[in-house]
Design a protein around this motif. Structure first.
Motif, mmCIF file in Angstrom:
data_model
loop_
_atom_site.group_PDB
_atom_site.id
_atom_site.type_symbol
_atom_site.label_atom_id
_atom_site.label_comp_id
_atom_site.label_asym_id
_atom_site.label_seq_id
_atom_site.Cartn_x
_atom_site.Cartn_y
_atom_site.Cartn_z
ATOM 1 N N ARG A 177 0.836 -1.209 0.000
ATOM 2 C CA ARG A 177 0.000 0.000 0.000
ATOM 3 C C ARG A 177 0.872 1.261 0.000
ATOM 4 N NH1 ARG A 177 -3.030 -3.447 3.455
ATOM 5 N NH2 ARG A 177 -1.992 -2.613 5.310
ATOM 6 N N ALA A 178 1.958 1.239 0.763
ATOM 7 C CA ALA A 178 2.837 2.411 0.824
ATOM 8 C C ALA A 178 3.553 2.638 -0.502
ATOM 9 C CB ALA A 178 3.866 2.240 1.951
ATOM 10 N N ALA A 179 3.983 1.563 -1.141
ATOM 11 C CA ALA A 179 4.642 1.696 -2.436
ATOM 12 C C ALA A 179 3.693 2.303 -3.469
ATOM 13 C CB ALA A 179 5.145 0.341 -2.911
ATOM 14 N N ALA A 180 2.427 1.893 -3.407
ATOM 15 C CA ALA A 180 1.446 2.451 -4.339
ATOM 16 C C ALA A 180 1.275 3.949 -4.115
ATOM 17 C CB ALA A 180 0.109 1.731 -4.171
ATOM 18 N N LYS A 181 1.249 4.363 -2.856
ATOM 19 C CA LYS A 181 1.103 5.795 -2.561
ATOM 20 C C LYS A 181 2.324 6.576 -3.017
ATOM 21 C CE LYS A 181 0.133 5.531 1.843
ATOM 22 N NZ LYS A 181 -0.187 6.036 3.196
ATOM 23 N N LEU A 182 3.515 6.013 -2.800
ATOM 24 C CA LEU A 182 4.718 6.726 -3.223
ATOM 25 C C LEU A 182 4.785 6.816 -4.744
ATOM 26 C CD1 LEU A 182 7.287 8.170 -2.447
ATOM 27 C CD2 LEU A 182 8.456 5.960 -2.317
ATOM 28 N N LEU A 183 4.435 5.739 -5.425
ATOM 29 C CA LEU A 183 4.404 5.786 -6.894
ATOM 30 C C LEU A 183 3.448 6.871 -7.383
ATOM 31 C CD1 LEU A 183 4.413 1.976 -7.744
ATOM 32 C CD2 LEU A 183 6.078 3.647 -8.570
ATOM 33 N N GLY A 184 2.303 6.984 -6.721
ATOM 34 C CA GLY A 184 1.318 7.982 -7.132
ATOM 35 C C GLY A 184 1.737 9.409 -6.868
ATOM 36 N N SER A 185 2.743 9.597 -6.019
ATOM 37 C CA SER A 185 3.172 10.954 -5.664
ATOM 38 C C SER A 185 4.349 11.447 -6.497
ATOM 39 C CB SER A 185 3.575 10.998 -4.184
ATOM 40 O OG SER A 185 4.825 10.343 -3.967
ATOM 41 N N ILE A 186 4.939 10.576 -7.319
ATOM 42 C CA ILE A 186 6.156 10.931 -8.051
ATOM 43 C C ILE A 186 5.800 11.632 -9.349
ATOM 44 C CG2 ILE A 186 8.199 10.009 -9.223
ATOM 45 C CD1 ILE A 186 8.124 7.673 -7.208
ATOM 46 N N ASP A 187 6.416 12.799 -9.574
ATOM 47 C CA ASP A 187 6.253 13.526 -10.829
ATOM 48 C C ASP A 187 7.265 13.005 -11.841
ATOM 49 O OD1 ASP A 187 4.171 15.208 -10.046
ATOM 50 O OD2 ASP A 187 5.560 16.642 -9.129
ATOM 51 N N LEU A 188 6.773 12.376 -12.900
ATOM 52 C CA LEU A 188 7.660 11.848 -13.932
ATOM 53 C C LEU A 188 7.972 12.920 -14.969
ATOM 54 C CD1 LEU A 188 5.982 8.366 -14.390
ATOM 55 C CD2 LEU A 188 8.173 8.853 -13.302
ATOM 56 N N PRO A 189 9.141 12.855 -15.598
ATOM 57 C CA PRO A 189 9.537 13.894 -16.560
ATOM 58 C C PRO A 189 8.662 13.872 -17.808
ATOM 59 C CG PRO A 189 11.098 12.065 -16.583
ATOM 60 C CD PRO A 189 10.183 11.820 -15.426
ATOM 61 N N GLN A 190 8.361 15.057 -18.318
ATOM 62 C CA GLN A 190 7.555 15.175 -19.527
ATOM 63 C C GLN A 190 8.394 15.001 -20.788
ATOM 64 O OE1 GLN A 190 4.107 15.623 -19.475
ATOM 65 N NE2 GLN A 190 4.457 15.194 -17.292
ATOM 66 N N SER A 191 9.661 15.402 -20.719
ATOM 67 C CA SER A 191 10.529 15.376 -21.898
ATOM 68 C C SER A 191 11.154 14.001 -22.093
ATOM 69 C CB SER A 191 11.649 16.418 -21.746
ATOM 70 O OG SER A 191 12.607 16.280 -22.775
ATOM 71 N N VAL A 192 11.198 13.557 -23.327
ATOM 72 C CA VAL A 192 11.835 12.276 -23.635
ATOM 73 C C VAL A 192 13.312 12.311 -23.283
ATOM 74 C CG1 VAL A 192 12.430 10.681 -25.504
ATOM 75 C CG2 VAL A 192 10.179 11.753 -25.445
ATOM 76 N N SER A 193 13.937 13.469 -23.429
ATOM 77 C CA SER A 193 15.369 13.582 -23.155
ATOM 78 C C SER A 193 15.683 13.394 -21.677
ATOM 79 C CB SER A 193 15.895 14.948 -23.618
ATOM 80 O OG SER A 193 15.251 15.995 -22.911
ATOM 81 N N ASP A 194 14.662 13.539 -20.827
ATOM 82 C CA ASP A 194 14.855 13.373 -19.378
ATOM 83 C C ASP A 194 14.310 12.032 -18.878
ATOM 84 O OD1 ASP A 194 15.993 15.883 -19.163
ATOM 85 O OD2 ASP A 194 14.064 16.867 -18.830
#
Length: 273
Positions: free
Chosen positions: A57-74
């Motif tokens: 459950r905690a891993a799911a919450k942490l995954l949901g809080s992470i901002d992933l990069p929009q740019s392919v280069s990142d």
């Protein structure tokens, strides 16, 4: 200061007294020496299985809080590496739960937390080890970075705070690191010359669990998250004008949380006769 000065994990592991109390316990010594009866091992495994559920459950919450990069280069950032690690961790703990059930069946262990686990939540709660209750509380805060001297403040960090996922990553690294080092310590305490058939648990720990929990593959998995944490912290510090102050600010965010986690890990080991 040298680059190693910004290794947060090294700083946290410097709390040797608290760390050794969490990873060198009489329960582990009894496990290493084959003195744990099946009932005692089964009760601990039943708690560890519920720990897995809280972990998921905690891993799911942490995954949901992470901002992933929009740019392919990142596409290869600290955040994407953390996502990769968490996905691997989820697969690993599900495999671990299946291992618990399989080994319990083959060695005659009961890993139910009492007869009323499916019908009486209050009764189940009373059968939990103190450490499990503490860790469930800690996991409940994952995904909500906080600015407090203790773990349970509800004051959240502003969105612009550096490394907003840091507290969650330290939680996962810390609990896995304690597990790894505790069972590695137990492995090193195993007596020479004895065999699994002499063990009170029938050999379940010696033959199945301890090799799994102290393996080089597990160590590399845990260390990979530690390196990720240190890299993210070092990058932040190096970009800061006052590097010492920046590192201190990071330490202040997580140190009390780290000590709370070590206390929970210590309390997760049952007292034995």
């Amino acid at each position: 200061m040298s680059e190693t000065a910004w290794e947060l994990t090294t700083h946290l592991l410097g709390r040797r007294d608290e760390y050794e109390a969490a990873t060198q316990h009489p329960f582990l010594l009894a496990a290493a020496q084959g003195r744990l009866p099946k009932e005692a091992l089964g009760r601990w495994l039943s708690n560890d299985r519920l720990y897995i559920h809280s972990y998921i459950r905690a891993a799911a919450k942490l995954l949901g809080s992470i901002d992933l990069p929009q740019s392919v280069s990142d596409h290869e950032t600290h955040e994407t590496q953390l996502v990769d690690w968490l996905i691997e961790a989820l697969a690993a703990v599900r495999k671990e739960e299946r291992l618990f059930i399989d080994v319990a069946d083959r060695y005659g262990l009961s890993i139910e937390l009492g007869p009323s686990i499916s019908s009486n939540a209050a009764s189940t709660q009373s059968l939990k080890l103190p450490g499990l209750v503490m860790i469930e509380d800690i996991f409940s805060s994952v995904g909500r970075p906080q600015v407090s001297k203790g773990w349970f403040s509800t004051k959240e960090l502003p969105p612009s705070s550096p490394i907003p996922w840091l507290e969650g990553a330290v939680t996962f690294w810390g609990t896995e690191k304690c597990y790894l080092d505790a069972w590695t310590w137990a492995k090193n305490k195993q007596p020479h010359g004895s065999t699994a058939r002499d063990d009170a648990d029938g050999g379940a720990l010696r033959q199945e669990f301890i090799p799994n929990w102290s393996s080089p593959q597990f160590r590399e998995f845990v260390d990979r998250l530690g390196r990720l944490i240190d890299s993210a912290v070092a990058d932040f510090v190096e970009r800061s004008e006052d590097k010492d102050a920046a590192f201190k600010a990071i330490v202040d965010r997580v140190e009390a949380k780290w000590l709370s986690l070590l206390a929970a890990e210590k309390a997760f080991w049952p007292d034995i006769e």
